[in-house]
Write a protein that holds these residues in place. Structure first.
Motif, PDB file in Angstrom:
ATOM      1  N   ALA A  50       0.729  -1.199   0.130  1.00 24.44           N
ATOM      2  CA  ALA A  50      -0.090  -0.025  -0.042  1.00 24.44           C
ATOM      3  C   ALA A  50       0.891   1.351   0.148  1.00 24.44           C
ATOM      4  CB  ALA A  50      -0.846  -0.100   1.281  1.00 24.44           C
ATOM      5  N   LEU A  51       1.893   1.207   0.904  1.00 23.76           N
ATOM      6  CA  LEU A  51       2.775   2.150   1.013  1.00 23.76           C
ATOM      7  C   LEU A  51       3.677   2.445  -0.529  1.00 23.76           C
ATOM      8  CD1 LEU A  51       3.940   4.549   2.911  1.00 23.76           C
ATOM      9  CD2 LEU A  51       6.211   2.836   3.297  1.00 23.76           C
ATOM     10  N   LEU A  52       3.996   1.397  -1.046  1.00 25.02           N
ATOM     11  CA  LEU A  52       4.577   1.577  -2.614  1.00 25.02           C
ATOM     12  C   LEU A  52       3.518   2.080  -3.384  1.00 25.02           C
ATOM     13  CD1 LEU A  52       7.490   0.201  -2.695  1.00 25.02           C
ATOM     14  CD2 LEU A  52       6.418  -1.833  -4.194  1.00 25.02           C
ATOM     15  N   ILE A  53       2.274   1.703  -3.363  1.00 22.70           N
ATOM     16  CA  ILE A  53       1.310   2.379  -4.425  1.00 22.70           C
ATOM     17  C   ILE A  53       1.118   3.790  -3.901  1.00 22.70           C
ATOM     18  CG2 ILE A  53      -0.888   2.214  -4.952  1.00 22.70           C
ATOM     19  CD1 ILE A  53      -0.885  -0.851  -4.511  1.00 22.70           C
ATOM     20  N   VAL A  54       1.101   4.051  -2.829  1.00 27.70           N
ATOM     21  CA  VAL A  54       0.734   5.445  -2.380  1.00 27.70           C
ATOM     22  C   VAL A  54       1.813   6.540  -2.931  1.00 27.70           C
ATOM     23  CG1 VAL A  54       0.465   7.254  -0.373  1.00 27.70           C
ATOM     24  CG2 VAL A  54      -1.041   4.933  -0.339  1.00 27.70           C
ATOM     25  N   LEU A  55       2.942   6.005  -2.753  1.00 27.45           N
ATOM     26  CA  LEU A  55       4.342   6.759  -2.961  1.00 27.45           C
ATOM     27  C   LEU A  55       4.435   7.079  -4.480  1.00 27.45           C
ATOM     28  CD1 LEU A  55       7.032   5.471  -0.390  1.00 27.45           C
ATOM     29  CD2 LEU A  55       6.064   7.726  -0.567  1.00 27.45           C
ATOM     30  N   THR A  56       4.179   5.653  -5.307  1.00 27.60           N
ATOM     31  CA  THR A  56       4.271   5.861  -6.732  1.00 27.60           C
ATOM     32  C   THR A  56       3.035   6.931  -7.416  1.00 27.60           C
ATOM     33  OG1 THR A  56       4.894   3.384  -6.615  1.00 27.60           O
ATOM     34  CG2 THR A  56       4.267   4.301  -8.743  1.00 27.60           C
ATOM     35  N   VAL A  57       1.877   6.764  -6.810  1.00 28.08           N
ATOM     36  CA  VAL A  57       0.919   7.677  -7.287  1.00 28.08           C
ATOM     37  C   VAL A  57       1.312   8.926  -7.003  1.00 28.08           C
ATOM     38  CG1 VAL A  57      -1.534   8.456  -6.852  1.00 28.08           C
ATOM     39  CG2 VAL A  57      -1.047   6.064  -6.997  1.00 28.08           C
ATOM     40  N   LYS A  58       1.967   9.297  -5.610  1.00 29.32           N
ATOM     41  CA  LYS A  58       2.240  10.539  -5.432  1.00 29.32           C
ATOM     42  C   LYS A  58       3.271  11.116  -6.285  1.00 29.32           C
ATOM     43  CE  LYS A  58       2.180  12.637  -0.675  1.00 29.32           C
ATOM     44  NZ  LYS A  58       0.863  12.876  -0.437  1.00 29.32           N
ATOM     45  N   VAL A  59       4.426  10.507  -6.615  1.00 30.97           N
ATOM     46  CA  VAL A  59       5.583  10.522  -7.317  1.00 30.97           C
ATOM     47  C   VAL A  59       5.180  10.839  -8.770  1.00 30.97           C
ATOM     48  CG1 VAL A  59       7.723   9.837  -8.428  1.00 30.97           C
ATOM     49  CG2 VAL A  59       7.169   9.562  -5.852  1.00 30.97           C
ATOM     50  N   SER A  60       4.209  10.039  -9.336  1.00 33.90           N
ATOM     51  CA  SER A  60       3.564  10.174 -10.575  1.00 33.90           C
ATOM     52  C   SER A  60       2.756  11.467 -10.672  1.00 33.90           C
ATOM     53  CB  SER A  60       2.829   8.912 -11.086  1.00 33.90           C
ATOM     54  OG  SER A  60       3.253   7.839 -10.849  1.00 33.90           O
ATOM     55  N   LYS A  61       2.105  11.661  -9.721  1.00 32.08           N
ATOM     56  CA  LYS A  61       1.128  12.957  -9.942  1.00 32.08           C
ATOM     57  C   LYS A  61       1.967  14.291  -9.685  1.00 32.08           C
ATOM     58  CE  LYS A  61      -3.204  12.096  -8.115  1.00 32.08           C
ATOM     59  NZ  LYS A  61      -4.178  11.834  -6.677  1.00 32.08           N
ATOM     60  N   ASN A  62       3.133  14.220  -9.242  1.00 28.40           N
ATOM     61  CA  ASN A  62       3.951  15.396  -9.131  1.00 28.40           C
ATOM     62  C   ASN A  62       4.869  15.670 -10.216  1.00 28.40           C
ATOM     63  OD1 ASN A  62       3.384  16.158  -6.273  1.00 28.40           O
ATOM     64  ND2 ASN A  62       5.239  15.214  -5.413  1.00 28.40           N
ATOM     65  N   ALA A  63       5.139  14.343 -11.040  1.00 31.72           N
ATOM     66  CA  ALA A  63       5.800  14.310 -12.324  1.00 31.72           C
ATOM     67  C   ALA A  63       4.760  15.060 -13.553  1.00 31.72           C
ATOM     68  CB  ALA A  63       6.622  12.953 -12.548  1.00 31.72           C
ATOM     69  N   ILE A  64       3.703  14.379 -13.312  1.00 32.18           N
ATOM     70  CA  ILE A  64       2.810  14.941 -14.157  1.00 32.18           C
ATOM     71  C   ILE A  64       2.500  16.156 -14.351  1.00 32.18           C
ATOM     72  CG2 ILE A  64       0.524  14.543 -15.106  1.00 32.18           C
ATOM     73  CD1 ILE A  64       0.609  11.243 -14.138  1.00 32.18           C
ATOM     74  N   ALA A  65       2.242  16.917 -12.945  1.00 34.56           N
ATOM     75  CA  ALA A  65       1.911  18.199 -12.805  1.00 34.56           C
ATOM     76  C   ALA A  65       3.115  18.996 -13.139  1.00 34.56           C
ATOM     77  CB  ALA A  65       1.604  18.386 -11.365  1.00 34.56           C
ATOM     78  N   LYS A  66       4.312  18.838 -13.023  1.00 33.10           N
ATOM     79  CA  LYS A  66       5.742  19.307 -13.461  1.00 33.10           C
ATOM     80  C   LYS A  66       5.476  19.358 -14.983  1.00 33.10           C
ATOM     81  CE  LYS A  66      10.135  19.316 -12.151  1.00 33.10           C
ATOM     82  NZ  LYS A  66      11.275  18.633 -11.387  1.00 33.10           N
ATOM     83  N   TYR A  67       5.221  18.061 -15.517  1.00 36.18           N
ATOM     84  CA  TYR A  67       5.612  18.045 -16.986  1.00 36.18           C
ATOM     85  C   TYR A  67       4.292  18.976 -17.721  1.00 36.18           C
ATOM     86  CZ  TYR A  67       5.594  15.990 -21.560  1.00 36.18           C
ATOM     87  OH  TYR A  67       5.484  15.560 -23.032  1.00 36.18           O
ATOM     88  N   LYS A  68       3.037  18.817 -17.258  1.00 37.36           N
ATOM     89  CA  LYS A  68       2.013  19.632 -17.717  1.00 37.36           C
ATOM     90  C   LYS A  68       2.500  21.136 -17.625  1.00 37.36           C
ATOM     91  CE  LYS A  68      -1.883  16.700 -17.576  1.00 37.36           C
ATOM     92  NZ  LYS A  68      -3.119  16.373 -16.737  1.00 37.36           N
ATOM     93  N   GLU A  69       2.975  21.686 -16.468  1.00 37.31           N
ATOM     94  CA  GLU A  69       3.354  22.913 -16.261  1.00 37.31           C
ATOM     95  C   GLU A  69       4.589  23.412 -17.275  1.00 37.31           C
ATOM     96  OE1 GLU A  69       3.553  23.745 -11.853  1.00 37.31           O
ATOM     97  OE2 GLU A  69       5.600  24.584 -12.467  1.00 37.31           O
ATOM     98  N   THR A  70       5.514  22.320 -17.383  1.00 41.12           N
ATOM     99  CA  THR A  70       6.466  22.919 -18.266  1.00 41.12           C
ATOM    100  C   THR A  70       5.980  23.129 -19.972  1.00 41.12           C
ATOM    101  OG1 THR A  70       7.892  21.309 -17.132  1.00 41.12           O
ATOM    102  CG2 THR A  70       8.847  22.222 -18.831  1.00 41.12           C
TER     103      THR A  70
END
Ligand code: HEM
Length: 378
Positions: free
Chosen positions: A355-375
Motif C-alpha cells: 500500500a505504501l509503495l502504491i501511495v508513493l508511486t501515485v504521489k511521485v507520478s502525480k507530481n511528475a505529471i503536474a511538473k510535466y504539464k506545467e513545463t
C-alpha cells in the motif's frame, strides 16, 4: 580409482539434504500463492527495467530521442529499486519451500553466485550515473548504459544457472567433486539458454507496453502527436519481444526432459500455462489496438492483464520445478508446524508495504505529471 570412476561412484546416490526440521509454518499452498504473487511482481520489475535500458540504448544509438530518453533515464533507477525490493519476498519463500535445494546449488556455483551482489551495485550505480550526468558525451553515456546492461544480463544468467541446478540434484555431486571451489556454472544443463532467453525476452514486451502508454499520454497532454513515435517504438518492440518469447518457449519445450514436461502438463501446471497464454494474447491485442487508436485505457488494461499473465506463468514454472524434483522431494515430505501469528504479521506487513509503495508511486507520478504539464503548458 580415477576421477571419472570416483565421480560415477558418488553420483550413484543423490545427496538430498533433509528439509528444515522446523517444517513449514503454514500449508505449502499458502506459501506457493504468496511466492507466485511476489515473484510475478519481481519479474515485471526486472522486465520493465531491463527493457527500459534496451530502449534507451537503442534511441541513443540511432540518435533519435523522440522525447523518451529523459523519461527512461529517470525511470530506470526507480525500476531497479522495485526489482530488488520485490525480489526479497520470493527469496524468502524459495528458502522456506526449497531451501535445501537452493542452498546446495548456490554453494556449487558459489563464486558466481556471490558475484551477483557487486554486479547489482554496478548496474544500479551506472543507472544513477546516467541520470545525473546528463551532459556527458554520447559515447560515454553509451558506455555507462552498456555496463549496466551487461551487469543486469549477467545477473539474470547467474540466476538461471542457479535455479536450474537447484532443480537437478542428480548433477550436484559430480559438479562439486569436479570443482569444489564453486567457480563454475551449470553449462551442462540442456534447457539453460532457452530458459535464459525465455526470461530475458519479455523485457521488450513489458517496457514496450509502458512506452505505448507514455507515448499516448504525451500526445494527449500536449494536444499534438509528439508521442506517436514513442508509442510506435513501444508497439514494435512489444511485438518483437513477443516473437522472441515464443521462439524461446519453443526452444525450452524442445530441450525439456519429455517425461517431466508431460507430468507437468498432466497436473495444474497446464491450466496455469493455458490461462497465462490467453492473458498474453489479450494483453498484446490491447497494447497494439491502444497504440493504433491512441486510447489510454487499452494499454493500461493490457498492462494489468500482463501482470496477471506473468503470475500465472510463474505458477506453471513452479509446477514444472515440482516435477523435476519429484523423485527426491515433495511438499508432502515436509512437516507442518503451524504458526499463524507469524503468517499474520508477514501478510499485514506485506499489505502495508505494498500500500505504501502504491501511495508513493501515485504521489511521485502525480507530481511528475503536474511538473510535466506545467513545463509544456506554454
Ligand atoms: C539485475 C537484476 C536481476 C535480474 C536480471 C533477475 C532475473 C531473474 C531471473 C531470470 C530469474 C529466474 C531464474 C530461473 O527460474 O531460471 C530470477 C529468479 C529469482 N530472482 Fe531475480 N533477478 C534480479 C535481481 C534479483 C534480486 C536483487 C533478488 C532478491 C533480492 C532476486 C530474487 C529472485 C528470486 C528469489 C528468484 C527465484 C524464486 C523462485 O524460484 O521461486 N532477483 N531472477
Amino acid at each position: 580409482m580415477n576421477i571419472t570412476h570416483l565421480i560415477a561412484a558418488i553420483t550413484a546416490q543423490v545427496p538430498m539434504p533433509t528439509p528444515d526440521p522446523l517444517g513449514y509454518p503454514v500449508p505449502a499452498i499458502l506459501l506457493q500463492i504468496l511466492s507466485y504473487f511476489t515473484l510475478g511482481l519481481h519479474f515485471i520489475a526486472v522486465n520493465f527495467t531491463l527493457g527500459g535500458l534496451l530502449y534507451l540504448i537503442w534511441t541513443k544509438l540511432r540518435k533519435g530521442d523522440d522525447g523518451v530518453q529523459k523519461y527512461l533515464s529517470a525511470s530506470l533507477p526507480l525500476g531497479f529499486s522495485y526489482l530488488v525490493t520485490l525480489g526479497i519476498p520470493p527469496l524468502l519463500f524459495v528458502q522456506v519451500m526449497y531451501g535445501q535445494m537452493f542452498y546446495s546449488s548456490s554453494v556449487i556455483i558459489g563464486a558466481f553466485w556471490i558475484l551477483v551482489v557487486p554486479l547489482l551495485i554496478l548496474a544500479y550505480g551506472m543507472m544513477y550515473l546516467n541520470k545525473f550526468k546528463k551532459n556527458a558525451k554520447p559515447n560515454t553515456q553509451l558506455i555507462v548504459l552498456g555496463i549496466s546492461l551487461l551487469a543486469m544480463l549477467t545477473v539474470g544468467f547467474i540466476y538461471v544457472n542457479n535455479l536450474t541446478l537447484s532443480m537437478t540434484p542428480d548433477a550436484w555431486l559430480a559438479k562439486y567433486a569436479a570443482n569444489p571451489a564453486g567457480s563454475q556454472l551449470n553449462h551442462e544443463e540442456p534447457t539453460l539458454f532457452a530458459r535464459y532467453a525465455l526470461f530475458m525476452s519479455p523485457a521488450l514486451v513489458v517496457a514496450g507496453a509502458a512506452l505505448v502508454l507514455v507515448g499516448i499520454l504525451r500526445s494527449k497532454w500536449r494536444g499534438d502527436d509528439s508521442g506517436n513515435a514513442i508509442s510506435d517504438m513501444g508497439m514494435k518492440g512489444h511485438i518483437i519481444g513477443r516473437a522472441l518469447t515464443v521462439a524461446a518457449a519453443g526452444g525450452l519445450a524442445a530441450t525439456l526432459p519429455k517425461e517431466t514436461f508431460e507430468a507437468m502438463m498432466a497436473g495444474p501446471g497446464k491450466l496455469f500455462l493455458a490461462i497465462g497464454i490467453v492473458l498474453a494474447v489479450l494483453a498484446t491485442v490491447l497494447v497494439i489496438v491502444g497504440a493504433k487508436k491512441k486510447m489510454v485505457l487499452l494499454p493500461i488494461t493490457g498492462i494489468v492483464l500482463m501482470v496477471l499473465e506473468v503470475i500465472m506463468l510463474v505458477a506453471s514454472r513452479d509446477f514444472l520445478r515440482q516435477e523435476y524434483l519429484r523423485p527426491h522431494f515433495e511438499f508432502g515430505h515436509v512437516p507442518i508446524f503451524e504458526q499463524w501469528g507469524m503468517v499474520g504479521i508477514f501478510v499485514a506487513s506485506m499489505v502495508a508495504g505494498l500500500a505504501l509503495l502504491i501511495v508513493l508511486t501515485v504521489k511521485v507520478s502525480k507530481n511528475a505529471i503536474a511538473k510535466y504539464k506545467e513545463t509544456h503548458a506554454a
